[in-house]
Design an enzyme around this catalytic site. Structure first.
Site, PDB file in Angstrom:
ATOM      1  N   LYS A 111       0.834  -1.206   0.000  1.00 53.01           N
ATOM      2  CA  LYS A 111       0.000   0.000   0.000  1.00 53.01           C
ATOM      3  C   LYS A 111       0.872   1.261   0.000  1.00 53.01           C
ATOM      4  O   LYS A 111       0.582   2.230  -0.700  1.00 53.01           O
ATOM      5  CB  LYS A 111      -0.921   0.016   1.230  1.00 53.01           C
ATOM      6  CG  LYS A 111      -2.218  -0.731   1.014  1.00 53.01           C
ATOM      7  CD  LYS A 111      -3.232   0.133   0.278  1.00 53.01           C
ATOM      8  CE  LYS A 111      -4.333  -0.630  -0.414  1.00 53.01           C
ATOM      9  NZ  LYS A 111      -5.216  -1.353   0.477  1.00 53.01           N
ATOM     10  N   LYS A 194      -7.749 -16.430 -13.326  1.00 47.10           N
ATOM     11  CA  LYS A 194      -9.031 -16.485 -12.622  1.00 47.10           C
ATOM     12  C   LYS A 194      -9.868 -15.227 -12.870  1.00 47.10           C
ATOM     13  O   LYS A 194      -9.350 -14.185 -13.265  1.00 47.10           O
ATOM     14  CB  LYS A 194      -8.796 -16.696 -11.132  1.00 47.10           C
ATOM     15  CG  LYS A 194      -8.128 -15.540 -10.447  1.00 47.10           C
ATOM     16  CD  LYS A 194      -8.116 -15.749  -8.940  1.00 47.10           C
ATOM     17  CE  LYS A 194      -7.774 -14.455  -8.262  1.00 47.10           C
ATOM     18  NZ  LYS A 194      -8.532 -14.115  -7.113  1.00 47.10           N
ATOM     19  N   LYS A 197     -12.155  -8.778 -10.514  1.00 47.70           N
ATOM     20  CA  LYS A 197     -12.673  -7.480 -10.968  1.00 47.70           C
ATOM     21  C   LYS A 197     -11.565  -6.553 -11.428  1.00 47.70           C
ATOM     22  O   LYS A 197     -11.779  -5.651 -12.198  1.00 47.70           O
ATOM     23  CB  LYS A 197     -13.521  -6.821  -9.893  1.00 47.70           C
ATOM     24  CG  LYS A 197     -12.818  -6.598  -8.577  1.00 47.70           C
ATOM     25  CD  LYS A 197     -13.764  -5.968  -7.567  1.00 47.70           C
ATOM     26  CE  LYS A 197     -13.294  -6.184  -6.151  1.00 47.70           C
ATOM     27  NZ  LYS A 197     -13.390  -7.573  -5.697  1.00 47.70           N
TER      28      LYS A 197
HETATM   29  P1  ADP Z   1     -10.930  -9.723  -6.963  1.00 52.06           P
HETATM   30  O1  ADP Z   1      -9.916 -10.765  -7.359  1.00 52.06           O
HETATM   31  O2  ADP Z   1     -12.011  -9.609  -7.936  1.00 52.06           O
HETATM   32  O3  ADP Z   1     -10.334  -8.403  -6.512  1.00 52.06           O
HETATM   33  P2  ADP Z   1     -11.276 -10.126  -4.168  1.00 52.06           P
HETATM   34  O4  ADP Z   1      -9.813 -10.144  -3.956  1.00 52.06           O
HETATM   35  O5  ADP Z   1     -12.074  -9.004  -3.630  1.00 52.06           O
HETATM   36  O6  ADP Z   1     -11.631 -10.349  -5.688  1.00 52.06           O
HETATM   37  O7  ADP Z   1     -11.871 -11.512  -3.622  1.00 52.06           O
HETATM   38  C1  ADP Z   1     -12.595 -11.704  -2.471  1.00 52.06           C
HETATM   39  C2  ADP Z   1     -12.686 -13.205  -2.256  1.00 52.06           C
HETATM   40  O8  ADP Z   1     -13.366 -13.812  -3.360  1.00 52.06           O
HETATM   41  C3  ADP Z   1     -11.317 -13.872  -2.193  1.00 52.06           C
HETATM   42  O9  ADP Z   1     -10.972 -14.150  -0.851  1.00 52.06           O
HETATM   43  C4  ADP Z   1     -11.463 -15.166  -2.957  1.00 52.06           C
HETATM   44  O10 ADP Z   1     -11.663 -16.244  -2.080  1.00 52.06           O
HETATM   45  C5  ADP Z   1     -12.740 -15.023  -3.736  1.00 52.06           C
HETATM   46  N1  ADP Z   1     -12.453 -15.033  -5.183  1.00 52.06           N
HETATM   47  C6  ADP Z   1     -12.164 -13.967  -5.959  1.00 52.06           C
HETATM   48  N2  ADP Z   1     -12.014 -14.337  -7.252  1.00 52.06           N
HETATM   49  C7  ADP Z   1     -12.219 -15.679  -7.292  1.00 52.06           C
HETATM   50  C8  ADP Z   1     -12.230 -16.660  -8.330  1.00 52.06           C
HETATM   51  N3  ADP Z   1     -12.017 -16.333  -9.608  1.00 52.06           N
HETATM   52  N4  ADP Z   1     -12.489 -17.943  -8.020  1.00 52.06           N
HETATM   53  C9  ADP Z   1     -12.744 -18.299  -6.746  1.00 52.06           C
HETATM   54  N5  ADP Z   1     -12.754 -17.435  -5.721  1.00 52.06           N
HETATM   55  C10 ADP Z   1     -12.508 -16.140  -5.972  1.00 52.06           C
END
Ligand code: ADP
Ligand code: TRP
Length: 333
Positions: A111, A194, A197
């Site tokens: 950060k 994967k 967002k």
């Molecule tokens: P992003 O990758 O979209 O920023 P976050 O980091 O906010 O998502 O993810 C929050 C939770 O959602 C994570 O702890 C993870 O377990 C789950 N998660 C996010 N993307 C995936 C995915 N493609 N497949 C499975 N679980 C996911």
């Protein structure tokens, strides 16, 4: 019954990956355990959102989690800032949290690198506030992704240190309830890794987005020119498409397309059309609920009020004991 606490950062909209990751395990946990799920709005101040953005994203995340099935009858769902006891515990824990250890935390360093003009003390003490969230309800288990494990280790250190300094075994040492490795990883639509967002807007399928847009995104998902040899190994983007399908479509449908792939007769357009239908069938009830809940402010207010009441009750009990242990004793002493 385990006591479980988890915080949800109010950032962005939920996508299918989040659903099959974090959200689904919350849904399971609320059936079996004593769960406290809260929206970590204090934590988000570390990045200085505007008041409107903060309020909007808190409402958004509440609505989306409720629409997915988080149930205020089964779990305590509350807003961090509705429970002032967390700020008091944070203050007390800060007295035994050391600069050196806080500066070494990976998320802090990242950060600090990302926002060099805003390396505030809240950012440095983020793990202390997180520890306060968890210890406030004396949780034994914390469902978090891999990226939070270092924070949880610090929570254990703070709990151990408190117990050691005050010669007590008041705080449990919470462990990660790591759902990461037992759940499916939902692939994205851009053929790489994967669903997430942060990648780009066409990689993720959001639960609250217009369903026509969802269909379009899926129809545009990356594919190759098609197999030319029987039983040929699939390239990554095609594997992703099949993986996504195996999450939302009935097994025989997936098997039929597998067979077509192996026979080199597959038409990706057809496959994506079916995938879009099955994704939409899955998402539609959640989508509708999101849009209904957004207009139901009274219900949201009731949920937050009831959650705050229950969370404060648990927090107050802890804080009174902590005050006693640390020497802030009630009169007469
Ligand atoms: P992003 O990758 O979209 O920023 P976050 O980091 O906010 O998502 O993810 C929050 C939770 O959602 C994570 O702890 C993870 O377990 C789950 N998660 C996010 N993307 C995936 C995915 N493609 N497949 C499975 N679980 C996911
Ligand atoms: N730091 C967590 C995240 O980024 C959110 C969080 C705040 C949390 N307090 C918590 C998670 C307490 C579990 C327990 O996702």
């Amino acid at each position: 019954m385990d006591r479980i606490v988890s915080g949800i950062r109010p950032t962005g909209n939920l996508h299918l990956g989040n659903y099959f990751g974090a959200v689904k395990s919350f849904l399971r946990l609320q059936e079996e355990h004593d769960c406290f799920f809260f929206i970590a709005d204090y934590h988000s101040l570390t990045t200085h959102p505007s008041p409107d953005d903060l309020a909007g994203s808190v409402k958004n995340v509440l609505v989306e989690y409720l629409a997915c099935g988080l149930d205020p009858e089964k779990a305590v769902i509350y807003l961090q800032s509705d429970v002032p006891q967390v700020a008091e515990l944070y203050l007390l824990l800060n007295m035994n949290a050391y600069m050196g250890e806080l500066q070494r935390v990976a998320s802090f360093k990242e950060k600090a690198r990302k926002q060099p003009d805003n390396v505030n003390a809240g950012l440095l003490t983020y793990p202390v506030l997180m520890a306060a969230d968890i210890l406030l309800h004396k949780a034994g288990k914390v469902p978090v992704g891999k990226d939070q494990e270092q924070h949880l280790e610090m929570t254990r250190n703070f709990a151990k240190r408190f117990n050691h300094i005050y010669k007590t075994n008041f705080f449990p040492e919470p462990v990660a309830y790591n759902f990461g490795h037992q759940l499916v990883k939902v692939p994205g639509l851009d053929g790489t890794g994967k669903m997430g967002k942060s990648e780009n807007n066409n990689n993720a399928i959001f639960l609250g987005e217009d369903l026509k847009k969802t269909r379009k995104k899926i129809m545009r998902a990356l594919t190759d020119a098609g197999p030319t040899r029987e039983n040929q190994e699939k390239p990554q983007e095609i594997k992703n498409l099949f993986n996504l399908m195996s999450i939302v479509s009935p097994q025989p449908v997936v098997a039929a397309f597998e067979e077509q792939y192996n026979q080199c007769t597959i038409r990706y357009g057809e496959m994506k059309k079916r995938l879009a239908e099955d994704v939409i069938t899955f998402i539609e009830p959640i989508y509708e609920k999101i849009h209904t809940l957004h207009n139901n402010n009274q219900y949201l207010e009731d949920v937050m009020k009831e959650g705050a009441r229950k969370a404060r009750e648990s927090a107050q009990q802890t804080i009174e004991e902590v005050r006693e242990i640390t020497g802030f004793k009630k009169f007469p002493r």
